[in-house]
Design a protein around this motif. Structure first.
Motif, PDB file in Angstrom:
ATOM      1  N   LEU A 124       0.813  -1.216   0.000  1.00  0.00           N
ATOM      2  CA  LEU A 124       0.000   0.000   0.000  1.00  0.00           C
ATOM      3  C   LEU A 124       0.849   1.270   0.000  1.00  0.00           C
ATOM      4  N   GLY A 125       2.146   1.098  -0.104  1.00  0.00           N
ATOM      5  CA  GLY A 125       3.023   2.264  -0.164  1.00  0.00           C
ATOM      6  C   GLY A 125       3.011   3.063   1.128  1.00  0.00           C
ATOM      7  N   LEU A 126       2.982   2.363   2.263  1.00  0.00           N
ATOM      8  CA  LEU A 126       2.942   3.039   3.557  1.00  0.00           C
ATOM      9  C   LEU A 126       4.217   2.734   4.333  1.00  0.00           C
ATOM     10  N   GLY A 127       4.477   3.560   5.372  1.00  0.00           N
ATOM     11  CA  GLY A 127       5.563   3.237   6.285  1.00  0.00           C
ATOM     12  C   GLY A 127       5.097   2.139   7.229  1.00  0.00           C
ATOM     13  N   GLU A 128       6.029   1.286   7.680  1.00  0.00           N
ATOM     14  CA  GLU A 128       5.609   0.169   8.545  1.00  0.00           C
ATOM     15  C   GLU A 128       4.989   0.673   9.844  1.00  0.00           C
ATOM     16  N   ASP A 129       5.392   1.858  10.282  1.00  0.00           N
ATOM     17  CA  ASP A 129       4.821   2.386  11.536  1.00  0.00           C
ATOM     18  C   ASP A 129       3.370   2.837  11.357  1.00  0.00           C
ATOM     19  N   GLU A 130       2.947   2.926  10.113  1.00  0.00           N
ATOM     20  CA  GLU A 130       1.544   3.327   9.878  1.00  0.00           C
ATOM     21  C   GLU A 130       0.601   2.128   9.917  1.00  0.00           C
ATOM     22  N   VAL A 131       1.170   0.935   9.941  1.00  0.00           N
ATOM     23  CA  VAL A 131       0.353  -0.282   9.857  1.00  0.00           C
ATOM     24  C   VAL A 131       0.269  -0.962  11.226  1.00  0.00           C
TER      25      VAL A 131
END
Lengths: 77, 254
Positions: free
Chosen positions: A15-22
């Protein structure tokens, strides 16, 4: 790396996110902005990474990061 | 026959072409192989598949034939599974295989109806579903469905055939919208009257009358369709999706 970390990594990458956002509680669509095609691709990535098969019926119930982690834990060899 | 490998438009691509033993499918398979693609052509018989393999090999081109009943979803899963194992998942799918069983609607049996719909329409669904995953992953893919002018105009004796071909247009437009964001295009080529075994059945008088209706004053040749398919499959056609391209000599300007 634990299953949890791997799954979160796959989700973030897809999803093109940073791992801390998940987070484990994150819903792909409601929280992470995935569209339906993203969720299909996520399932494909999980199948490949963990060498499992996820049926269409099962895939429809994998709506959150935790659901994905649970599915892998219950089905991975 | 000496054939020049004059193009590299499809270098590195793997193309699955259904119904590749004769007619339009054969021409597409050869054209794609000459453009540098590895071609897997399907046939309904072992002999047909061997002919495809031999033909490509004689032309010094990459590819081979496989036996596949495109109306059989289990067989499709199995064969596409084998392609996956051989690292031959297609980046180009051409749904060309088709049948026409001419008859008036009131004479068409339920079995005939289902057979025509299965071979001409359901096959495109089964095969698209089987190959789209790897296209999504690669962020690259081309699906070309071979329709017919009759999918737009209808024709007496062809209610099942026309329904299936019209169905391909709807399938194409929907799938094109679903996967466009992943750089996959999905299009229809609608041939008009092309001289093949399928159209041989039409009698001479009818042929002459048909010719009068074609502004370019000739029947189509399989290569006319193959060249259009090459355009769509290559980078030349990369901004075209969800489209139906009519290749009919002007017979029907839709």
């Amino acid at each position: 790396m634990s299953v949890e970390e791997k799954v979160r990594g796959i989700v973030a990458k897809q999803l093109g996110l940073g791992e801390d956002e998940v987070n484990n509680e994150s819903s792909f669509i409601d929280d992470l902005g995935a569209d339906s095609l993203d969720t299909v691709e996520l399932v494909m990535s999980l199948e490949e990474e963990f060498d499992i098969e996820i049926s269409d019926d099962e895939a429809e119930n994998i709506l959150t990061v935790q659901a994905a982690i649970d599915h892998v834990n219950n089905n991975a060899n | 026959m000496a054939i020049e490998k004059n193009l590299t438009l499809l270098e590195g691509e793997i193309a699955l072409v259904t119904g590749a033993t004769r007619g339009i499918g054969k021409s597409i398979a050869d054209e794609f192989a000459q453009a540098g693609a590895t071609v897997i052509g399907t046939a309904t018989t072992k002999e047909g598949a061997e002919n495809i393999s031999n033909r490509l090999s004689n032309l010094n081109l990459n590819g081979h034939g496989i036996v596949l009943d495109v109306a059989n979803s289990e067989q499709i899963s199995k064969e596409v599974g084998s392609l996956k194992e051989s690292d031959l998942m297609p980046s180009i799918l051409v749904n060309n295989a088709g049948i026409s069983l001419d008859n008036l609607l009131m004479r068409i049996t339920k079995d005939e109806w289902e057979k025509v719909i299965a071979t001409n329409l359901s096959s495109a669904f089964y095969l698209s579903k089987a190959v789209i995953g790897s296209m999504l992953k690669n962020r690259h893919g081309r699906i070309i469905n071979i329709g017919s002018v009759q999918g737009s105009t209808g024709a007496p004796g062809h209610s099942h055939y026309s329904a299936a071909k019209a169905g391909l247009i709807g399938l194409t437009k929907s799938l094109a919208q679903e996967v466009g964001s992943r750089n996959i295009t999905v299009n229809v080529i609608s041939p008009g009257y092309v001289s093949t075994d399928m159209t041989k059945q039409i009698d001479d008088k009818m042929n002459q009358a048909l010719l009068e209706t074609i502004p370019l004053k000739r029947f189509g040749k399989p290569i006319d369709i193959a060249k259009t398919a090459l355009y769509l499959a290559s980078s030349l056609g990369s901004y075209i999706t969800g489209e139906t391209i009519n290749v009919n000599g002007g017979m029907n300007m839709l």
